[in-house]
Design a protein around this motif. Sequence first.
Motif, PDB file in Angstrom:
ATOM      1  N   TRP A 245       0.831  -1.204   0.000  1.00  0.00           N
ATOM      2  CA  TRP A 245       0.000   0.000   0.000  1.00  0.00           C
ATOM      3  C   TRP A 245       0.866   1.254   0.000  1.00  0.00           C
ATOM      4  O   TRP A 245       0.678   2.142  -0.821  1.00  0.00           O
ATOM      5  CB  TRP A 245      -0.880   0.050   1.254  1.00  0.00           C
ATOM      6  CG  TRP A 245      -2.061  -0.832   1.270  1.00  0.00           C
ATOM      7  CD1 TRP A 245      -2.368  -1.837   0.392  1.00  0.00           C
ATOM      8  CD2 TRP A 245      -3.116  -0.801   2.232  1.00  0.00           C
ATOM      9  NE1 TRP A 245      -3.548  -2.445   0.756  1.00  0.00           N
ATOM     10  CE2 TRP A 245      -4.030  -1.827   1.870  1.00  0.00           C
ATOM     11  CE3 TRP A 245      -3.383  -0.022   3.347  1.00  0.00           C
ATOM     12  CZ2 TRP A 245      -5.193  -2.077   2.610  1.00  0.00           C
ATOM     13  CZ3 TRP A 245      -4.537  -0.266   4.079  1.00  0.00           C
ATOM     14  CH2 TRP A 245      -5.429  -1.284   3.717  1.00  0.00           C
ATOM     15  N   ASP A 246       1.813   1.319   0.935  1.00  0.00           N
ATOM     16  CA  ASP A 246       2.563   2.553   1.158  1.00  0.00           C
ATOM     17  C   ASP A 246       3.739   2.728   0.206  1.00  0.00           C
ATOM     18  O   ASP A 246       4.095   3.858  -0.139  1.00  0.00           O
ATOM     19  CB  ASP A 246       3.081   2.603   2.600  1.00  0.00           C
ATOM     20  CG  ASP A 246       1.968   2.852   3.613  1.00  0.00           C
ATOM     21  OD1 ASP A 246       0.874   3.267   3.194  1.00  0.00           O
ATOM     22  OD2 ASP A 246       2.205   2.630   4.812  1.00  0.00           O
ATOM     23  N   GLN A 247       4.363   1.639  -0.190  1.00  0.00           N
ATOM     24  CA  GLN A 247       5.532   1.692  -1.080  1.00  0.00           C
ATOM     25  C   GLN A 247       5.384   0.631  -2.169  1.00  0.00           C
ATOM     26  O   GLN A 247       6.179  -0.318  -2.248  1.00  0.00           O
ATOM     27  CB  GLN A 247       6.826   1.465  -0.274  1.00  0.00           C
ATOM     28  CG  GLN A 247       7.096   2.460   0.822  1.00  0.00           C
ATOM     29  CD  GLN A 247       7.457   3.840   0.283  1.00  0.00           C
ATOM     30  OE1 GLN A 247       7.550   4.041  -0.918  1.00  0.00           O
ATOM     31  NE2 GLN A 247       7.680   4.804   1.173  1.00  0.00           N
ATOM     32  N   PRO A 248       4.382   0.765  -3.045  1.00  0.00           N
ATOM     33  CA  PRO A 248       4.125  -0.304  -4.018  1.00  0.00           C
ATOM     34  C   PRO A 248       5.277  -0.557  -4.984  1.00  0.00           C
ATOM     35  O   PRO A 248       5.604  -1.708  -5.264  1.00  0.00           O
ATOM     36  CB  PRO A 248       2.861   0.158  -4.743  1.00  0.00           C
ATOM     37  CG  PRO A 248       2.749   1.624  -4.474  1.00  0.00           C
ATOM     38  CD  PRO A 248       3.375   1.842  -3.130  1.00  0.00           C
ATOM     39  N   GLN A 249       5.902   0.491  -5.502  1.00  0.00           N
ATOM     40  CA  GLN A 249       6.983   0.264  -6.454  1.00  0.00           C
ATOM     41  C   GLN A 249       8.189  -0.366  -5.782  1.00  0.00           C
ATOM     42  O   GLN A 249       8.829  -1.268  -6.331  1.00  0.00           O
ATOM     43  CB  GLN A 249       7.392   1.572  -7.143  1.00  0.00           C
ATOM     44  CG  GLN A 249       8.390   1.367  -8.277  1.00  0.00           C
ATOM     45  CD  GLN A 249       7.880   0.416  -9.352  1.00  0.00           C
ATOM     46  OE1 GLN A 249       6.811   0.643  -9.924  1.00  0.00           O
ATOM     47  NE2 GLN A 249       8.612  -0.650  -9.643  1.00  0.00           N
ATOM     48  N   GLU A 250       8.520   0.090  -4.584  1.00  0.00           N
ATOM     49  CA  GLU A 250       9.632  -0.512  -3.847  1.00  0.00           C
ATOM     50  C   GLU A 250       9.331  -1.975  -3.526  1.00  0.00           C
ATOM     51  O   GLU A 250      10.231  -2.825  -3.570  1.00  0.00           O
ATOM     52  CB  GLU A 250       9.888   0.272  -2.559  1.00  0.00           C
ATOM     53  CG  GLU A 250      11.112  -0.201  -1.788  1.00  0.00           C
ATOM     54  CD  GLU A 250      11.387   0.638  -0.547  1.00  0.00           C
ATOM     55  OE1 GLU A 250      12.328   0.289   0.197  1.00  0.00           O
ATOM     56  OE2 GLU A 250      10.665   1.634  -0.315  1.00  0.00           O
ATOM     57  N   THR A 251       8.075  -2.272  -3.224  1.00  0.00           N
ATOM     58  CA  THR A 251       7.685  -3.646  -2.951  1.00  0.00           C
ATOM     59  C   THR A 251       7.856  -4.519  -4.188  1.00  0.00           C
ATOM     60  O   THR A 251       8.396  -5.636  -4.111  1.00  0.00           O
ATOM     61  CB  THR A 251       6.230  -3.698  -2.465  1.00  0.00           C
ATOM     62  OG1 THR A 251       6.085  -2.886  -1.293  1.00  0.00           O
ATOM     63  CG2 THR A 251       5.809  -5.120  -2.145  1.00  0.00           C
ATOM     64  N   VAL A 252       7.408  -4.029  -5.339  1.00  0.00           N
ATOM     65  CA  VAL A 252       7.596  -4.762  -6.593  1.00  0.00           C
ATOM     66  C   VAL A 252       9.078  -4.995  -6.865  1.00  0.00           C
ATOM     67  O   VAL A 252       9.503  -6.116  -7.197  1.00  0.00           O
ATOM     68  CB  VAL A 252       6.952  -4.001  -7.770  1.00  0.00           C
ATOM     69  CG1 VAL A 252       7.384  -4.596  -9.114  1.00  0.00           C
ATOM     70  CG2 VAL A 252       5.434  -4.027  -7.658  1.00  0.00           C
ATOM     71  N   ASP A 253       9.876  -3.948  -6.710  1.00  0.00           N
ATOM     72  CA  ASP A 253      11.311  -4.069  -6.979  1.00  0.00           C
ATOM     73  C   ASP A 253      11.962  -5.097  -6.058  1.00  0.00           C
ATOM     74  O   ASP A 253      12.802  -5.903  -6.502  1.00  0.00           O
ATOM     75  CB  ASP A 253      11.991  -2.710  -6.803  1.00  0.00           C
ATOM     76  CG  ASP A 253      11.581  -1.700  -7.857  1.00  0.00           C
ATOM     77  OD1 ASP A 253      11.034  -2.113  -8.908  1.00  0.00           O
ATOM     78  OD2 ASP A 253      11.801  -0.485  -7.643  1.00  0.00           O
ATOM     79  N   LEU A 254      11.593  -5.069  -4.775  1.00  0.00           N
ATOM     80  CA  LEU A 254      12.162  -6.031  -3.833  1.00  0.00           C
ATOM     81  C   LEU A 254      11.772  -7.456  -4.202  1.00  0.00           C
ATOM     82  O   LEU A 254      12.625  -8.355  -4.257  1.00  0.00           O
ATOM     83  CB  LEU A 254      11.695  -5.710  -2.415  1.00  0.00           C
ATOM     84  CG  LEU A 254      12.136  -6.716  -1.341  1.00  0.00           C
ATOM     85  CD1 LEU A 254      13.639  -6.659  -1.134  1.00  0.00           C
ATOM     86  CD2 LEU A 254      11.396  -6.485  -0.025  1.00  0.00           C
ATOM     87  N   ILE A 255      10.486  -7.673  -4.458  1.00  0.00           N
ATOM     88  CA  ILE A 255      10.020  -9.023  -4.773  1.00  0.00           C
ATOM     89  C   ILE A 255      10.702  -9.573  -6.019  1.00  0.00           C
ATOM     90  O   ILE A 255      11.184 -10.715  -6.033  1.00  0.00           O
ATOM     91  CB  ILE A 255       8.490  -9.022  -4.950  1.00  0.00           C
ATOM     92  CG1 ILE A 255       7.794  -8.752  -3.612  1.00  0.00           C
ATOM     93  CG2 ILE A 255       8.012 -10.350  -5.537  1.00  0.00           C
ATOM     94  CD1 ILE A 255       6.310  -8.471  -3.749  1.00  0.00           C
ATOM     95  N   LEU A 256      10.775  -8.756  -7.064  1.00  0.00           N
ATOM     96  CA  LEU A 256      11.389  -9.230  -8.305  1.00  0.00           C
ATOM     97  C   LEU A 256      12.882  -9.480  -8.120  1.00  0.00           C
ATOM     98  O   LEU A 256      13.436 -10.441  -8.679  1.00  0.00           O
ATOM     99  CB  LEU A 256      11.146  -8.221  -9.421  1.00  0.00           C
ATOM    100  CG  LEU A 256       9.688  -8.072  -9.879  1.00  0.00           C
ATOM    101  CD1 LEU A 256       9.574  -7.008 -10.963  1.00  0.00           C
ATOM    102  CD2 LEU A 256       9.125  -9.408 -10.386  1.00  0.00           C
ATOM    103  N   ALA A 257      13.545  -8.635  -7.330  1.00  0.00           N
ATOM    104  CA  ALA A 257      14.977  -8.830  -7.092  1.00  0.00           C
ATOM    105  C   ALA A 257      15.231 -10.108  -6.306  1.00  0.00           C
ATOM    106  O   ALA A 257      16.109 -10.908  -6.655  1.00  0.00           O
ATOM    107  CB  ALA A 257      15.548  -7.626  -6.351  1.00  0.00           C
ATOM    108  N   VAL A 258      14.467 -10.322  -5.245  1.00  0.00           N
ATOM    109  CA  VAL A 258      14.680 -11.492  -4.394  1.00  0.00           C
ATOM    110  C   VAL A 258      14.370 -12.780  -5.145  1.00  0.00           C
ATOM    111  O   VAL A 258      15.119 -13.761  -5.065  1.00  0.00           O
ATOM    112  CB  VAL A 258      13.814 -11.397  -3.123  1.00  0.00           C
ATOM    113  CG1 VAL A 258      13.845 -12.707  -2.338  1.00  0.00           C
ATOM    114  CG2 VAL A 258      14.284 -10.245  -2.243  1.00  0.00           C
ATOM    115  N   THR A 259      13.278 -12.796  -5.879  1.00  0.00           N
ATOM    116  CA  THR A 259      12.834 -14.040  -6.510  1.00  0.00           C
ATOM    117  C   THR A 259      13.504 -14.315  -7.846  1.00  0.00           C
ATOM    118  O   THR A 259      13.247 -15.359  -8.453  1.00  0.00           O
ATOM    119  CB  THR A 259      11.305 -14.039  -6.698  1.00  0.00           C
ATOM    120  OG1 THR A 259      10.928 -12.952  -7.553  1.00  0.00           O
ATOM    121  CG2 THR A 259      10.599 -13.917  -5.357  1.00  0.00           C
ATOM    122  N   SER A 260      14.356 -13.407  -8.301  1.00  0.00           N
ATOM    123  CA  SER A 260      15.071 -13.657  -9.550  1.00  0.00           C
ATOM    124  C   SER A 260      16.550 -13.927  -9.328  1.00  0.00           C
ATOM    125  O   SER A 260      17.292 -14.153 -10.277  1.00  0.00           O
ATOM    126  CB  SER A 260      14.928 -12.452 -10.498  1.00  0.00           C
ATOM    127  OG  SER A 260      15.560 -11.302  -9.952  1.00  0.00           O
TER     128      SER A 260
END
Length: 276
Positions: A245-260
């Motif tokens: 909710w509060d940091q959606p783009q940072e959340t997307v970036d973190l998830i994609l970085a960790v899972t890739s």
Amino acid sequence: MNMHHIRLGTGKPLLLIHGIGGSWRSWNPVLDGLSRKREVIALDLPGHGQTPKLPGENSFYTLADALESWLRDHNLVGVDCVGSSMGARLVLELARRGVLGAVVSLDPGGFWEGWQVPFFYYSVAGSVRLVRLLQPLMPAITGSAVGRTLLLAQFSARPWRVPADVALTEMRSFARTTNFDEVLKHLAYGQRQAGAPRGSIKPPLVIGWGRQDRVLPPSQAPRALAAFPDASLYWFDKCGHFPHWDQPQETVDLILAVTSQSTAPATAPEAAAPAS
């Protein structure tokens, strides 16, 4: 049992697990960003959204058992997975059981002690009772920046910035969850969360925490790391209980970085101290 779920995008599967009272729609702020790179699978847990509650007991561990069975039935053992709140605790539990791939756990429950237990239980129980009472007025409340600020202050560091449609969808879901009260009581007062010895979980495993989380205070993060020493810790600044909710783009970036990657991203400040 079968669990209602949606699939978006193409690529390597990525499973999203919402928190108590939510649904697959809880992830709306990050679905587009994630589905551009991955096949996103977002489900409704038992008793939530369009999935019926479990027969018999509905507790954290019966939900975990049902979710593990669902993974096996859908040939998704080893899938990369992201969870939020109760869902974040679920992904840690499933990682402990060895049935997930890369894991991102966002503000997980289960690491409270002492006064934090009744604080969590009664604050969330009070909030959901209020949400139920206010359902007839909810479109007007969530449609106003002032209304969202008053309603969502417990969950968001900047509640006035939460999109009105996201707020309304979540508040509708909270009110309609058929096993909310039972699951909440088990979460707070049921069996404690078991940890995993160092070296038992293959990385990447990242626990993310909002520095302004008012549901699960940041002081609980070191306990989560102590229980799961194979994890790295990532702090979200200007962020409450729901980073998506509060940091959606940072959340997307973190998830994609960790899972890739085979290891956690270099930006994950494992040794950072919680906000005071």
